[in-house]
Design an enzyme around this catalytic site. Structure first.
Site: not given
Length: 257
Positions: A68, A177
């Site tokens: 990202h 994550h």
């Protein structure tokens, strides 16, 4: 020396929790340098100059990124201007802003941090990260070298750890994550963990509001991703590294709540 590596910071809620948490933690553990992945630090995904400045002012020394990196166009100039925020090295140099590595001079030693992105299940169009790191290490002038490998596949991350064992001080994975329980020092002195984890809301699906993700899985319709709120955690690892030889002597995993 002790280097603190912090898992992907999710949104403003994750940024605020990091600011509340790490000053005392760094002091308690005698941390010399702090690295965090900040590619999701802006609300709505990506990173902005505002969220980057917030992380730096909270005690982060180096920000790494990932898939990202370029989600928000307002970060483009910042990537070119700042020496201590890096995007994956294997993005095309000719067409993408920023740089893939940085070096910090601490006086008693020099620390180089490199950022790479995997190819499996994430973006096969990038340069091969294994060949990319081979080329990059030829020009690195620092005894302590750390690599943030932003990748999806556990196999690719572990392969990179062994590939770089004895050639860098530590390899830590980001992107999923979810903190893995495999922190270790590899046979030739490289610290390793498959994924650092996440800094953000506990009751979420990797940071996103859980109800949104459940609806997406059950309805198969597109959903706008909004980050969750509520109680947070900070996942991290401290690597103990000999500042002269660059060898890692210990890797300890933490989850702060």
């Amino acid at each position: 020396m002790r280097i603190l590596c912090i898992g992907d910071v999710v949104g403003s809620v994750g940024c605020r929790f990091l600011r509340r948490t790490i000053p005392a933690f760094k002091k308690l553990h005698g941390v010399d340098l702090t690295i965090c992945n900040g590619e999701n630090s802006a609300d709505g995904n990506g990173i902005t100059p505002r969220s980057a400045d917030f992380l730096f002012s909270s005690g982060v020394d180096i920000i790494t990124l990932g898939n990202h990196s370029f989600r928000r166009r307002e970060i483009f100039a910042y990537l070119n201007e700042s020496d201590y925020i890096i995007r994956p090295l294997n993005f095309p140099e000719a067409t993408t802003p920023g740089r893939g590595l940085c070096t910090v001079d601490l006086g008693y030693t020099r620390v180089c941090v490199l950022n790479l992105m995997g190819q499996q299940y994430i973006d096969a169009g990038l340069d091969n990260p294994f060949l990319c790191i081979d080329r990059a290490l030829k020009s690195v002038d620092a005894p302590v070298v750390l690599v943030d490998f932003h990748a999806e596949a556990t196999s690719e991350k572990r392969a990179m750890g062994y590939y770089l064992d004895g050639r860098v001080s530590a390899v830590f994975g980001t992107h999923t994550h979810v903190q893995t329980a495999d922190e270790e020092v590899l046979p030739h002195g490289t610290g390793y963990i498959t994924d650092l984890g996440m800094t953000g809301p506990i009751h979420s699906v990797i940071g996103v509001d859980k109800d949104i993700i459940i609806r997406r899985f059950t309805s198969k319709l597109p959903e706008r991703f909004d980050y969750a709120d509520g109680d947070c955690k900070l996942d991290c690892v401290i690597f103990d590294i000999d500042h002269r030889s660059g060898r890692c002597t210990d890797a300890v995993r933490y989850e702060l709540r």
